[in-house]
Design an enzyme around this catalytic site. Sequence first.
Site, PDB file in Angstrom:
ATOM      1  N   SER A  31       0.837  -1.190   0.000  1.00 38.89           N
ATOM      2  CA  SER A  31       0.000   0.000   0.000  1.00 38.89           C
ATOM      3  C   SER A  31       0.882   1.254   0.000  1.00 38.89           C
ATOM      4  O   SER A  31       1.687   1.428  -0.910  1.00 38.89           O
ATOM      5  CB  SER A  31      -0.965  -0.042   1.188  1.00 38.89           C
ATOM      6  OG  SER A  31      -1.986   0.909   1.050  1.00 38.89           O
ATOM      7  N   GLU A  36      -9.273  -5.408  -3.965  1.00 37.93           N
ATOM      8  CA  GLU A  36      -8.527  -4.274  -3.416  1.00 37.93           C
ATOM      9  C   GLU A  36      -9.423  -3.196  -2.813  1.00 37.93           C
ATOM     10  O   GLU A  36      -9.027  -2.506  -1.878  1.00 37.93           O
ATOM     11  CB  GLU A  36      -7.641  -3.647  -4.495  1.00 37.93           C
ATOM     12  CG  GLU A  36      -6.442  -4.487  -4.908  1.00 37.93           C
ATOM     13  CD  GLU A  36      -5.335  -4.489  -3.861  1.00 37.93           C
ATOM     14  OE1 GLU A  36      -5.513  -3.854  -2.809  1.00 37.93           O
ATOM     15  OE2 GLU A  36      -4.299  -5.132  -4.102  1.00 37.93           O
ATOM     16  N   HIS A  81      -7.681  -5.701   0.745  1.00 36.18           N
ATOM     17  CA  HIS A  81      -6.405  -4.985   0.735  1.00 36.18           C
ATOM     18  C   HIS A  81      -5.622  -5.278   2.016  1.00 36.18           C
ATOM     19  O   HIS A  81      -6.131  -5.125   3.122  1.00 36.18           O
ATOM     20  CB  HIS A  81      -6.720  -3.489   0.639  1.00 36.18           C
ATOM     21  CG  HIS A  81      -5.552  -2.578   0.495  1.00 36.18           C
ATOM     22  ND1 HIS A  81      -4.872  -2.412  -0.693  1.00 36.18           N
ATOM     23  CD2 HIS A  81      -4.960  -1.735   1.380  1.00 36.18           C
ATOM     24  CE1 HIS A  81      -3.925  -1.508  -0.530  1.00 36.18           C
ATOM     25  NE2 HIS A  81      -3.945  -1.083   0.725  1.00 36.18           N
TER      26      HIS A  81
END
Length: 614
Positions: free
Chosen positions: A234, A365, A478
Amino acid sequence: MRPPWYPLHTPSLASPLLFLLLSLLGGGARAEGREDPQLLVRVRGGQLRGIRLKAPGGPVSAFLGIPFAEPPVGSRRFMPPEPKRPWSGILDATTFQNVCYQYVDTLYPGFEGTEMWNPNRELSEDCLYLNVWTPYPRPTSPTPVLIWIYGGGFYSGASSLDVYDGRFLAQVEGTVLVSMNYRVGTFGFLALPGSREAPGNVGLLDQRLALQWVQENIAAFGGDPMSVTLFGESAGAASVGMHILSLPSRSLFHRAVLQSGTPNGPWATVSAGEARRRATLLARLVGCPPGGAGGNDTELISCLRTRPAQDLVDHEWHVLPQESIFRFSFVPVVDGDFLSDTPDALINTGDFQDLQVLVGVVKDEGSYFLVYGVPGFSKDNESLISRAQFLAGVRIGVPQASDLAAEAVVLHYTDWLHPEDPAHLRDAMSAVVGDHNVVCPVAQLAGRLAAQGARVYAYIFEHRASTLTWPLWMGVPHGYEIEFIFGLPLDPSLNYTVEERIFAQRLMQYWTNFARTGDPNDPRDSKSPRWPPYTTAAQQYVSLNLKPLEVRRGLRAQTCAFWNRFLPKLLSATDTLDEAERQWKAEFHRWSSYMVHWKNQFDHYSKQERCSDL
């Protein structure tokens, strides 16, 4: 995700009972009153004493809470880091140190899915410490080094989180693993570009200073400074990408892994002008005078330095320009220094001939972010949303979109056979957020790097952990590949399945193979499926799940053509429209909506008429 044998769980490590427990577990730094030479290391700043930790396959050495910079407090707030001055005596490096001051997620108190990402040590601005895990005993020949950079939207994160426990990679794969804290939020990324007092990007400079520390000191731990791989997820992956694009960082590492994040994502950077707007707005919110043309930057920063850290954190989210998700208040700025140009421009013009990169995404995601502000979404129900909620969600999920661009997004993601279906609308909203912010920036980066000479490998992670506490509709969210990369399923107390343990071992091997050679494949294994490089022509990537590798082509190719090719042109075109044309298009949009509403009402009326005739 905290194993019961984890000896560094709480800050209260000085109790006699805990030292007795560590001794019984074989985790103490001393044996029979003598120093264990494996746990004593001399670095440039002085001598360190580490700790021996148990892992499922045997012991590892850990050196935790090593200071690499002077505390960025007082007049050092918002300033670039300064290297740590030498110390005398033996520095105790047996426990994690403070977490950098940050926002704490309170959306679902006590829920493991959010609490696992919250700070697990005291918050402090004195937080620039790093950690090193090595096999026990230390390697006698230079060993590849993996450096982890955590994510958290540039507003949160800590190297001490249980999910980032480096002992498994060190013990099972025989690598040296390093992680560092870096400043986040206001403290790491508030910027008045051009000013000396708050130049911006100091969180990235914290990371770079840690990379320099590794180059100078990692050989003392058995690590090879000539074989260093950065990996992050990320915002950590975006950080890795920014080090690729920043020339002074490039000599400090050799390979890079970007998990679910890129420097070219729409959330990863802001312009110098926007950074200044946010900084001056924050100052006004906490009662400080404006800077820039209307005031004095030095006075503004001097005032901000007097404000309590929590006061700044409490006002961070109020500086965003519009309601949004997957947008963060203080992020890296295109400052002309660390980033000499926009990430897009640097990617397009860079020379990446000597670079090996591993990039990838998870299956879903966008789902994690929906519960943080999109109408109709919650972890506590199926989040079956209406079309009106979907339309509102698109404006929040793509906040920079004009009316016409938002209409294009809606058109692309609507199942026109079932345009009102709540489950499809929920999944479409997840796809909008994930594709826009992660999947398509990753696909774009992979293609551009490959076109300019880099050796690229790409993946999609598709396994939903059996221990996952988020609801089933979220799929594989995610961040939830990290526990497998770090090998947590190898701990039997965490209740993963046997298949997940085998899967984690396979992923750990891919990542460490890549760290050693720049290729995730094992050169000694001729029977397993091969992971091919990603090229602009073939666009091959692999699926990572409990099954053997499957090679696929074109990571959401059609959808990413929409985000990476069509939508930017549409936004550019609408930016040049004069006001009359904008108004005409807005009226047309309202007329289109009215016609859809009229058709729905007419269809409903027609059905009622048919029913009344029976």
